[in-house]
Design a protein around this motif. Structure first.
Motif, PDB file in Angstrom:
ATOM      1  N   ILE A   1       0.842  -1.209   0.000  1.00  0.00           N
ATOM      2  CA  ILE A   1       0.000   0.000   0.000  1.00  0.00           C
ATOM      3  C   ILE A   1       0.871   1.250   0.000  1.00  0.00           C
ATOM      4  N   GLY A   2       1.995   1.233   0.736  1.00  0.00           N
ATOM      5  CA  GLY A   2       2.926   2.365   0.730  1.00  0.00           C
ATOM      6  C   GLY A   2       3.501   2.619  -0.651  1.00  0.00           C
TER       7      GLY A   2
ATOM      8  N   ALA B   1       3.565   5.808  -5.544  1.00  0.00           N
ATOM      9  CA  ALA B   1       3.438   5.886  -6.999  1.00  0.00           C
ATOM     10  C   ALA B   1       2.376   6.905  -7.403  1.00  0.00           C
ATOM     11  N   ILE B   2       1.277   6.947  -6.664  1.00  0.00           N
ATOM     12  CA  ILE B   2       0.229   7.939  -6.942  1.00  0.00           C
ATOM     13  C   ILE B   2       0.758   9.351  -6.705  1.00  0.00           C
TER      14      ILE B   2
ATOM     15  N   ASN C   1       9.487   4.977  -3.804  1.00  0.00           N
ATOM     16  CA  ASN C   1       8.026   5.040  -3.742  1.00  0.00           C
ATOM     17  C   ASN C   1       7.509   4.488  -2.421  1.00  0.00           C
ATOM     18  N   ILE C   2       8.080   3.381  -1.967  1.00  0.00           N
ATOM     19  CA  ILE C   2       7.647   2.797  -0.696  1.00  0.00           C
ATOM     20  C   ILE C   2       7.950   3.751   0.457  1.00  0.00           C
ATOM     21  N   VAL C   3       9.159   4.315   0.463  1.00  0.00           N
ATOM     22  CA  VAL C   3       9.531   5.244   1.543  1.00  0.00           C
ATOM     23  C   VAL C   3       8.649   6.484   1.505  1.00  0.00           C
ATOM     24  N   ALA C   4       8.438   7.038   0.309  1.00  0.00           N
ATOM     25  CA  ALA C   4       7.582   8.228   0.192  1.00  0.00           C
ATOM     26  C   ALA C   4       6.160   7.914   0.638  1.00  0.00           C
ATOM     27  N   GLY C   5       5.663   6.743   0.302  1.00  0.00           N
ATOM     28  CA  GLY C   5       4.308   6.362   0.715  1.00  0.00           C
ATOM     29  C   GLY C   5       4.181   6.178   2.211  1.00  0.00           C
TER      30      GLY C   5
ATOM     31  N   GLY D   1      -4.249  -0.004   7.645  1.00  0.00           N
ATOM     32  CA  GLY D   1      -4.078   0.950   8.729  1.00  0.00           C
ATOM     33  C   GLY D   1      -3.716   2.352   8.279  1.00  0.00           C
ATOM     34  N   MET D   2      -3.758   2.620   6.979  1.00  0.00           N
ATOM     35  CA  MET D   2      -3.421   3.943   6.459  1.00  0.00           C
ATOM     36  C   MET D   2      -4.656   4.557   5.820  1.00  0.00           C
TER      37      MET D   2
END
Length: 80
Positions: free
Chosen positions: A9-10, A15-16, A32-36, A56-57
């Motif tokens: 999900i992150g 990516a979005i 992308n994962i870290v930014a998410g 949970g997000m």
């Protein structure tokens, strides 16, 4: 298994955010994962946890937070 779902999900949230800011092409999957994940934490801290949620997000505050993270990071990295 919950952490794997959070990473997926992150990555989608990152990516979005990259697509919204037009900076996603230069970012890799790790970024992308870290930014998410970081954007999710910042967005929910600033805006609360309203709207639909996955893993949970809260999605809408998480995307807004990730857009902020991507914009700030690209501003500082783009200044080289």
């Amino acid at each position: 298994m919950g952490w794997l779902w959070s990473l997926i999900i992150g990555a989608v949230i990152g990516a979005i955010a990259g697509a919204i800011t037009k900076k996603g092409g230069s970012m890799g999957w790790i970024a992308n994962i870290v930014a998410g994940l970081v954007g999710s934490a910042i967005g929910q801290a600033l805006l609360g946890s309203w709207g639909p949620s996955l893993a949970g997000m809260a999605l809408i505050p998480s995307i807004i937070g990730a857009v902020i993270v991507v914009a700030v990071v690209s501003f500082f990295i783009g200044r080289k």
